[in-house]
Design a protein around this motif. Structure first.
Motif, short mmCIF file in Angstrom:
data_model
loop_
_atom_site.label_atom_id
_atom_site.label_comp_id
_atom_site.label_asym_id
_atom_site.label_seq_id
_atom_site.Cartn_x
_atom_site.Cartn_y
_atom_site.Cartn_z
N PRO A 305 26.83 10.54 66.01
CA PRO A 305 26.01 11.57 65.38
C PRO A 305 24.63 11.63 66.00
O PRO A 305 24.10 10.63 66.49
N GLU A 307 20.45 12.63 65.78
CA GLU A 307 19.40 12.36 64.80
C GLU A 307 19.25 13.53 63.83
O GLU A 307 18.78 13.35 62.70
N GLU A 308 19.64 14.73 64.26
CA GLU A 308 19.49 15.91 63.41
C GLU A 308 20.59 16.01 62.36
O GLU A 308 20.46 16.74 61.38
N ASP A 309 21.71 15.31 62.58
CA ASP A 309 22.83 15.40 61.65
C ASP A 309 22.48 14.77 60.30
O ASP A 309 21.91 13.68 60.24
N ASP A 310 22.81 15.49 59.24
CA ASP A 310 22.58 15.00 57.88
C ASP A 310 23.88 14.34 57.39
O ASP A 310 24.79 15.01 56.90
N ILE A 311 23.96 13.02 57.56
CA ILE A 311 25.19 12.29 57.24
C ILE A 311 24.87 11.19 56.24
O ILE A 311 23.89 10.46 56.40
N ASP A 312 25.70 11.10 55.20
CA ASP A 312 25.48 10.04 54.20
C ASP A 312 25.98 8.72 54.74
O ASP A 312 26.65 8.64 55.78
N GLU A 315 29.91 8.23 55.24
CA GLU A 315 30.43 8.99 56.37
C GLU A 315 29.98 8.37 57.69
O GLU A 315 30.75 8.30 58.66
N LEU A 316 28.72 7.91 57.73
CA LEU A 316 28.21 7.28 58.95
C LEU A 316 28.98 6.00 59.26
O LEU A 316 29.31 5.72 60.42
#
Length: 412
Positions: A305, A307-312, A315-316
């Motif tokens: 992913p 740095e811009e991806d909004d991942i919880d 999920e990460l």
């Protein structure tokens, strides 16, 4: 556990370079040392109680360590200025030492490339023998028999009477891959039909002129009913700079886009569903595809992913697990299967695999009546991915598992 120390008086704070006291600990002074009680049935309750206290203490220490990570206790800052000057000087010395360590790792990688080039004629010879393009010589046969006889006292050599010609080895690479513990979990029966056409796997290192170091795995196939590609490639790229541990760190991977023939995509399953028109009440059959487990998903690797991806967090963690597994499989093919292909074909390599201790697990018994509570059509228990069933830890980087002798690197 010592009976001379009151557990309630023990400070659970873990010692670190910042908070370690200058005074000697009781054990260092010889005031108290652990003693081992005699083993007897009378001591069992006491041992269980001590074990429970020990586990509790471990939990306290672990929790305390977690709060100290990345934080300064103020110890270094409280040192006299002349002492702090020495501390800063040591940091400067370490910078130069790390630079030499990085240079060492890069030279080891170049040495690995050098010896790989020297082995290429042997890999080509292996390809010609296993495909039947050239016949094996008696010298090669005798060398193989001599090596195997050293490992297995019951080994029976062919002998001098083996004057008949050698022929191609059917399903060589499929068998070798299936004898690898991790790969055997992701190769399905459908995959096996396609992998019967796999005739070679070889390795290429990326040129030094490329911006990032790395390597490429090349799978060679004969014409088959599944895809048009003759070559399927998987490229692994490392980060440009050596990591903190002194190893090349994995960056990302790139795979070949497979040109599947019609209705032959092994990475998908097709199902027929009946749909009804709400207005006319007419029905129709619709064919839908859904992703499925397959070895050929290896050529569509997960991507880290940004740095811009909004991942919880959950999920990460799942993405990181897939990345680790993908990288681990690539490293195993590079470091184990390609150089030791005949050992995996015969199963000899399994003797050297580091299996987990089965004693740590026990079977879970279930009552037969429990089966009545489940419907096979709705059960998701078989849908767990190989990554969920068996997590494969990733190595630290290219330097973490290289077949390079450090003494050889020093001599270069």
């Amino acid at each position: 556990m010592s009976s001379h120390i009151n557990i309630s008086q023990v400070d659970p704070t873990a010692p670190t370079p910042q908070n370690t006291p200058l005074s000697h600990a009781p054990i260092a002074q010889g005031l108290s040392r652990p003693t081992v009680p005699d083993i007897s049935e009378d001591n069992e309750p006491e041992e269980e109680e001590e074990l429970g206290i020990h586990h509790a203490m471990q939990g306290l220490v672990s929790a305390k360590l977690a709060t100290l990570i990345g934080k300064s206790s103020g110890y270094v800052e409280s040192l006299p200025e002349n002492v702090r000057k020495s501390v800063e000087a040591l940091k400067g010395v370490q910078v130069k030492q790390v630079e030499l360590q990085n240079q060492y790792k890069r030279e080891c990688l170049e040495l690995e490339k050098k010896y790989h080039e020297m082995q290429k004629p042997l890999f080509e010879r292996r390809f010609k023998i296993l495909t039947g393009a050239e016949e094996a010589t008696m010298e090669e046969v005798e060398a193989g028999e001599k090596e195997w006889a050293k490992e297995d006292e019951d080994y029976s050599p062919l002998g001098a009477e083996a004057t008949y010609p050698s022929v191609a080895i059917p399903e060589f690479w499929l068998t070798a891959l299936r004898n690898h513990v991790g790969l055997s979990e992701i190769i399905t029966d459908r995959d096996a039909e396609a992998l019967k056409h796999l005739v070679d796997i070889h390795l290429e290192y990326l040129p030094t002129t490329d911006p990032k170091p790395g390597f490429k795995l090349i799978f060679v196939f004969t014409p088959n009913d599944f895809f048009e590609n003759e070559l399927l490639e998987k490229t692994y790229l490392y980060q440009e700079e050596v990591g903190y541990t002194g190893d090349f760190m994995y960056d990302h991977a790139i795979g070949t886009a497979i040109k599947w023939k019609e209705d032959k995509d092994l990475t998908k399953e097709f199902e027929i569903k009946k749909q009804r028109n709400k207005n006319t009440n007419r029905t129709r059959l619709v064919r839908k595809a859904k992703p499925t487990e397959s070895f050929f998903n290896f050529f569509a690797p997960p991507q880290p992913p940004s740095e811009e991806d909004d991942i919880d967090g959950e999920e990460l963690e799942e993405i990181e697990e897939k990345l680790e597994m993908d990288y681990q499989i690539g490293e195993d093919i590079k470091e184990k299967i390609i150089p030791r292909a005949i050992d995996y074909f015969t199963g000899r390599a399994l003797e050297f695999e580091d299996f987990e201790d089965d004693d740590e697990f026990e079977d879970i018994e279930t009552e037969e009546d429990d089966e009545d509570h489940f419907d096979d059509e709705d059960s998701d228990s078989d849908d767990a991915s190989p990554a969920q069933r068996r997590r494969m830890p990733a190595k630290g980087g290219a330097g973490a598992n290289q077949n390079v002798n450090p003494e050889e690197c020093k001599q270069q």
